[in-house]
Design an enzyme around this catalytic site. Structure first.
Site, PDB file in Angstrom:
ATOM      1  N   ASN A   7      12.630  -3.905   7.340  1.00 58.28           N
ATOM      2  CA  ASN A   7      11.397  -4.508   6.838  1.00 58.28           C
ATOM      3  C   ASN A   7      11.250  -4.131   5.362  1.00 58.28           C
ATOM      4  O   ASN A   7      11.166  -2.945   5.016  1.00 58.28           O
ATOM      5  CB  ASN A   7      10.217  -3.991   7.669  1.00 58.28           C
ATOM      6  CG  ASN A   7       8.889  -4.545   7.199  1.00 58.28           C
ATOM      7  OD1 ASN A   7       8.631  -4.611   6.004  1.00 58.28           O
ATOM      8  ND2 ASN A   7       8.031  -4.934   8.121  1.00 58.28           N
ATOM      9  N   HIS A  10       7.613  -3.163   1.601  1.00 60.21           N
ATOM     10  CA  HIS A  10       7.163  -2.193   0.596  1.00 60.21           C
ATOM     11  C   HIS A  10       7.949  -2.243  -0.704  1.00 60.21           C
ATOM     12  O   HIS A  10       7.561  -1.623  -1.684  1.00 60.21           O
ATOM     13  CB  HIS A  10       7.087  -0.798   1.207  1.00 60.21           C
ATOM     14  CG  HIS A  10       6.042  -0.771   2.291  1.00 60.21           C
ATOM     15  ND1 HIS A  10       4.742  -1.172   2.052  1.00 60.21           N
ATOM     16  CD2 HIS A  10       6.105  -0.475   3.611  1.00 60.21           C
ATOM     17  CE1 HIS A  10       4.049  -1.102   3.175  1.00 60.21           C
ATOM     18  NE2 HIS A  10       4.852  -0.684   4.138  1.00 60.21           N
ATOM     19  N   HIS A  43       6.535  -9.394   6.381  1.00 59.09           N
ATOM     20  CA  HIS A  43       5.223  -9.768   6.890  1.00 59.09           C
ATOM     21  C   HIS A  43       4.463 -10.466   5.770  1.00 59.09           C
ATOM     22  O   HIS A  43       4.127  -9.846   4.756  1.00 59.09           O
ATOM     23  CB  HIS A  43       4.486  -8.489   7.337  1.00 59.09           C
ATOM     24  CG  HIS A  43       3.149  -8.749   7.966  1.00 59.09           C
ATOM     25  ND1 HIS A  43       2.381  -7.731   8.483  1.00 59.09           N
ATOM     26  CD2 HIS A  43       2.448  -9.885   8.170  1.00 59.09           C
ATOM     27  CE1 HIS A  43       1.262  -8.246   8.981  1.00 59.09           C
ATOM     28  NE2 HIS A  43       1.275  -9.548   8.791  1.00 59.09           N
ATOM     29  N   ARG A  45       1.275 -11.466   4.768  1.00 57.04           N
ATOM     30  CA  ARG A  45      -0.113 -11.240   5.186  1.00 57.04           C
ATOM     31  C   ARG A  45      -1.030 -12.269   4.548  1.00 57.04           C
ATOM     32  O   ARG A  45      -0.758 -12.771   3.457  1.00 57.04           O
ATOM     33  CB  ARG A  45      -0.557  -9.825   4.769  1.00 57.04           C
ATOM     34  CG  ARG A  45       0.179  -8.715   5.487  1.00 57.04           C
ATOM     35  CD  ARG A  45      -0.414  -7.373   5.122  1.00 57.04           C
ATOM     36  NE  ARG A  45      -1.635  -7.129   5.840  1.00 57.04           N
ATOM     37  CZ  ARG A  45      -1.736  -6.323   6.901  1.00 57.04           C
ATOM     38  NH1 ARG A  45      -0.702  -5.660   7.347  1.00 57.04           N
ATOM     39  NH2 ARG A  45      -2.890  -6.174   7.510  1.00 57.04           N
ATOM     40  N   ARG A  49      -0.881  -9.116   0.117  1.00 54.34           N
ATOM     41  CA  ARG A  49      -0.877  -7.837  -0.607  1.00 54.34           C
ATOM     42  C   ARG A  49       0.524  -7.377  -1.005  1.00 54.34           C
ATOM     43  O   ARG A  49       0.692  -6.599  -1.914  1.00 54.34           O
ATOM     44  CB  ARG A  49      -1.569  -6.736   0.209  1.00 54.34           C
ATOM     45  CG  ARG A  49      -0.819  -6.320   1.442  1.00 54.34           C
ATOM     46  CD  ARG A  49      -1.458  -5.135   2.121  1.00 54.34           C
ATOM     47  NE  ARG A  49      -2.692  -5.480   2.795  1.00 54.34           N
ATOM     48  CZ  ARG A  49      -3.221  -4.732   3.776  1.00 54.34           C
ATOM     49  NH1 ARG A  49      -2.629  -3.613   4.145  1.00 54.34           N
ATOM     50  NH2 ARG A  49      -4.325  -5.082   4.372  1.00 54.34           N
ATOM     51  N   GLU A  70       7.056 -11.880  10.189  1.00 51.23           N
ATOM     52  CA  GLU A  70       5.856 -11.403  10.899  1.00 51.23           C
ATOM     53  C   GLU A  70       4.663 -12.176  10.351  1.00 51.23           C
ATOM     54  O   GLU A  70       4.514 -12.310   9.128  1.00 51.23           O
ATOM     55  CB  GLU A  70       5.646  -9.910  10.644  1.00 51.23           C
ATOM     56  CG  GLU A  70       6.728  -9.051  11.234  1.00 51.23           C
ATOM     57  CD  GLU A  70       6.508  -7.583  10.902  1.00 51.23           C
ATOM     58  OE1 GLU A  70       5.548  -7.238  10.194  1.00 51.23           O
ATOM     59  OE2 GLU A  70       7.331  -6.779  11.333  1.00 51.23           O
TER      60      GLU A  70
END
Ligand code: PXP
Length: 242
Positions: A7, A10, A43, A45, A49, A70
């Site tokens: 993932n 970050h 992901h 979102r 973010r 995701e």
């Protein structure tokens, strides 16, 4: 032995800290694949973010292993997924205030719209996973909705210590076996790191582990390539001896 999906959210978190172009999660995804990752997870979102729509669009063209998107269960995300066609979608709950995905999806709450939406994704060639707490009711609901996979939330296991961690591990095991019995395939993730991954990798029926934060943190010290390889080595240790 489960496959490793990295993932890379970050990497994008760092980029968004300056609203700049570096570091680029698309480049990071390629490096993860070169280091042996079996898949890339992002992901997107609602509050954007970290990962941006641009990232998912490019990743859907550049990832050579498998792209797992995701997403929250919203009409807009469903449309985007059907357009971009990642190989896999994982439906997660989303709350604006949370630092990270805090719990599993309340599958029952979406029981009216999930079956048709899942079928739409599957018709577009996308495998559908629901991120659930290790709870037999959630697993039954996921099977009822027609999901291909459940991803078991390993956060409680990762946060627990001593006997409590052992209990959480048994809970994950029971749920992995139950999901398999119901015809679901099983993934796991959240909070997994270099110290706690092995017992989860050794559980029955787990096909994929989604791991992000621990790998990206370690990458700051030793580089992304090495950080992915070290996680793969930890997972490889789960393979039964020849
Ligand atoms: N699986 C799901 C469904 C997640 O939402 C996340 C966090 O984005 C992860 C796995 C990875 O968790 P971590 O970053 O703690 O490894």
């Amino acid at each position: 032995m489960p496959r490793l999906h990295v993932n890379i959210d970050h990497v994008a978190t760092l980029r968004q800290a300056r609203l700049s172009q570096e570091p680029d999660p698309v480049l990071a995804a390629g490096l993860c694949e070169l280091a042996g990752a079996n898949g890339i997870t992002v992901h997107l979102r609602e509050d954007r973010r970290h990962i941006q729509e641009r990232d998912v669009r490019l990743l859907s063209q550049t990832v050579k292993t498998l792209l797992n998107l995701e997403m929250a269960w919203t009409p807009a995300m469903l449309d985007l997924a059907c357009e971009l066609k990642p190989q896999q979608v994982c439906v997660v709950p989303e709350q604006r205030q949370e630092l990270t995905t805090e719990g599993g999806l309340d599958v029952e709450a979406y029981a009216e719209t999930l079956p048709a939406g899942i079928e739409r994704l599957q018709d577009a060639g996308i495998e559908v996973s629901l991120f659930v707490n290790p709870d037999p009711n959630a697993i039954e609901e996921a099977a009822r909705c027609g999901a291909d996979f459940v991803e078991l939330h390993t956060g409680s296991y990762a946060n627990a210590r001593g006997q409590k961690r052992e209990n959480e591990l048994r809970r994950l095991e029971t749920c992995a076996v139950y999901a398999h019995e119901l015809g679901l395939r099983v993934n796991a993730g959240h909070g997994l790191d270099y110290e706690n991954v092995l017992p989860v990798a050794q559980l029955p029926w787990i096909e994929e582990l989604n791991i992000g934060y621990a790998i990206i943190c370690r990458a700051l010290y030793i580089g992304l390539d090495q950080a992915v390889r070290e996680m793969q080595d930890r997972i490889l240790a789960a393979a039964p001896p020849e």
